[in-house]
Design an enzyme around this catalytic site. Sequence first.
Site, short mmCIF file in Angstrom:
data_model
loop_
_atom_site.label_atom_id
_atom_site.label_comp_id
_atom_site.label_asym_id
_atom_site.label_seq_id
_atom_site.Cartn_x
_atom_site.Cartn_y
_atom_site.Cartn_z
N ARG A 292 9.39 17.85 19.65
CA ARG A 292 9.78 16.45 19.62
C ARG A 292 9.99 16.00 18.18
O ARG A 292 9.21 16.38 17.29
CB ARG A 292 8.71 15.54 20.26
CG ARG A 292 8.70 15.54 21.78
CD ARG A 292 10.00 15.03 22.40
NE ARG A 292 10.02 15.11 23.85
CZ ARG A 292 10.61 16.07 24.59
NH1 ARG A 292 11.26 17.06 23.99
NH2 ARG A 292 10.59 16.03 25.90
N GLN A 321 16.23 8.93 20.43
CA GLN A 321 17.44 9.55 20.99
C GLN A 321 18.16 8.56 21.88
O GLN A 321 17.51 7.95 22.72
CB GLN A 321 17.05 10.81 21.77
CG GLN A 321 16.56 11.91 20.84
CD GLN A 321 16.26 13.22 21.53
OE1 GLN A 321 15.80 14.15 20.90
NE2 GLN A 321 16.45 13.32 22.83
N HIS A 340 20.05 17.11 21.42
CA HIS A 340 18.98 17.64 22.28
C HIS A 340 19.58 18.40 23.47
O HIS A 340 19.94 17.80 24.48
CB HIS A 340 18.11 16.47 22.75
CG HIS A 340 16.81 16.89 23.35
ND1 HIS A 340 15.77 16.03 23.55
CD2 HIS A 340 16.37 18.09 23.81
CE1 HIS A 340 14.75 16.66 24.09
NE2 HIS A 340 15.09 17.92 24.27
P1 NAD Z 1 2.91 23.49 27.91
O1 NAD Z 1 2.15 22.37 28.51
O2 NAD Z 1 3.00 24.78 28.64
O3 NAD Z 1 2.32 23.83 26.47
C1 NAD Z 1 1.88 22.88 25.57
C2 NAD Z 1 0.85 23.52 24.65
O4 NAD Z 1 0.57 22.62 23.58
C3 NAD Z 1 -0.47 23.81 25.34
O5 NAD Z 1 -0.81 25.16 25.15
C4 NAD Z 1 -1.44 22.87 24.65
O6 NAD Z 1 -2.74 23.39 24.55
C5 NAD Z 1 -0.81 22.73 23.30
N1 NAD Z 1 -1.25 21.54 22.56
C6 NAD Z 1 -1.27 20.26 22.97
N2 NAD Z 1 -1.75 19.45 22.02
C7 NAD Z 1 -2.01 20.23 20.97
C8 NAD Z 1 -2.53 19.96 19.69
N3 NAD Z 1 -2.87 18.73 19.30
N4 NAD Z 1 -2.68 20.99 18.86
C9 NAD Z 1 -2.34 22.26 19.25
N5 NAD Z 1 -1.86 22.57 20.44
C10 NAD Z 1 -1.69 21.56 21.30
O7 NAD Z 1 4.36 22.91 27.64
P2 NAD Z 1 5.70 23.68 27.22
O8 NAD Z 1 6.52 23.96 28.44
O9 NAD Z 1 5.38 24.80 26.32
O10 NAD Z 1 6.43 22.50 26.43
C11 NAD Z 1 5.89 22.00 25.23
C12 NAD Z 1 6.69 20.82 24.72
O11 NAD Z 1 7.99 21.24 24.33
C13 NAD Z 1 6.95 19.73 25.76
O12 NAD Z 1 5.86 18.85 25.89
C14 NAD Z 1 8.15 19.04 25.17
O13 NAD Z 1 7.77 18.05 24.24
C15 NAD Z 1 8.89 20.15 24.44
N6 NAD Z 1 10.09 20.57 25.20
C16 NAD Z 1 11.31 20.44 24.60
C17 NAD Z 1 12.44 20.78 25.30
C18 NAD Z 1 13.82 20.68 24.68
O14 NAD Z 1 14.80 20.62 25.39
N7 NAD Z 1 13.92 20.69 23.37
C19 NAD Z 1 12.36 21.24 26.62
C20 NAD Z 1 11.09 21.41 27.17
C21 NAD Z 1 9.96 21.04 26.47
#
Ligand code: NAD
Length: 406
Positions: A292, A321, A340
């Site tokens: 993000r 966005q 994005h």
């Molecule tokens: P997920 O829930 O599988 O993984 C998130 C991870 O972040 C978890 O392992 C969690 O423990 C860790 N985490 C949370 N807070 C933390 C902190 N303060 N310090 C360290 N680690 C922390 O989710 P995912 O599928 O891997 O997606 C992650 C993020 O990626 C989403 O929340 C979203 O913001 C972003 N995303 C972006 C796109 C895109 O199109 N660019 C698409 C999907 C997701």
Amino acid sequence: AIFRKDREMKILCVLYDDPTDGMPNSYALNSLPHIEKYADGMSLPSPKSIDFNPGELLGCVSGELGLRKFLEDGGHTLVVTSNKDGDNSEADREIVDADIVISQPFWPYYLTREKMETAKNLKMAITAGIGSDHVDLQAAMDHNIDVVEVTFCNSISVSEHIVMMILSMVRDYHTQHAIAKSGGWNIADAVKRSYDVEGMQIGTVAAGRIGLAALRRLKPFEVGLHYFDRHRLAPEVEKELNLTFHETVESMVEVCDVVTINCPLHPETENLFDTEMISKMKKGAYIINTARGKICNREAIEEGLKTGQLSGYAGDVWFPQPAPNDHIWRTMPNHGMTPHTSGTSLSAQARYAAGTREILECFFDGTPIRDEYLIVQNGALAGTGAHSYSKGSATSGSEEASQYKK
Ligand code: NAD
């Protein structure tokens, strides 16, 4: 949240604009490859049926996430719009009596506390994608509005984008492609910032679905792999990928040539990469942020690129966005930004459209929505929300999105 099954519902769906020259008449590929299940064994979205052709544009206004027939057959009303920002947007007018709002992170409808308070019937906010930070999660908890997303639908899509961006930044693909396109052939210009990835140290902030998939895909490049996460991976995974776990982000960024950011945006991660954190990175490191925009400080990134503390910054996420036309990340040196897009490939759209349909079917049938899809339920973080988010809100400043002009 409480709802009456006998009542017809109004669903507001906020999607990005159609292609400038209209919906495609044909697509590059005739079909999508078949995927059996997600990497951790979780099953793909499983609605009872779908009314769209996988591989077609579904995330734009005319695509309607393939939901119209299903919703109208059920007696419900579907309103689809891309008009979401500024005073008196169509979405703001329609939300006042909507029961469900659907939006995608690529074109997020920022559901601030203020907007939520105008929406007296609102029971659920669905993210057709992953990442629900565009919803004020604290306000959703306070107002008993459930928040759900289509967990895993585009995690692999994003991990592919990360590998693409690491390679393209380190090898300096953008410069070389521009030279080829413009009719040039100065090889020295083309390679004066070009390196191999082999032997580099690469670290991810968070090793969830995306972070871990990125690590797995990077392993064959013969690099050193590092991670920081608030949940430690299983020892056999650490061993398989020869991972170095770090107790803090700082300890990881000190030793990495490339840092990829893969945690959700919530109060603990907002502004994590500020001037101070960037100053602790190895000089000349690269940042790839597909998580993000707000996790990185806008000015600190530009400054890091200008001084050479950072060699490159790439990603596909901005704040807000759409990014204002004069957003400094559009023009800063050595960036490889895309709008994005990583999680909205045609492949990903088919999965999150099906996942949205699955969520709606559960909602109307009164059957449980998968635990993995839950972010907020019954006034508290739940499911993936409890695992990956913290309480609070990250929507402040989103009004700036109205500055973007088509
Ligand atoms: P997920 O829930 O599988 O993984 C998130 C991870 O972040 C978890 O392992 C969690 O423990 C860790 N985490 C949370 N807070 C933390 C902190 N303060 N310090 C360290 N680690 C922390 O989710 P995912 O599928 O891997 O997606 C992650 C993020 O990626 C989403 O929340 C979203 O913001 C972003 N995303 C972006 C796109 C895109 O199109 N660019 C698409 C999907 C997701």
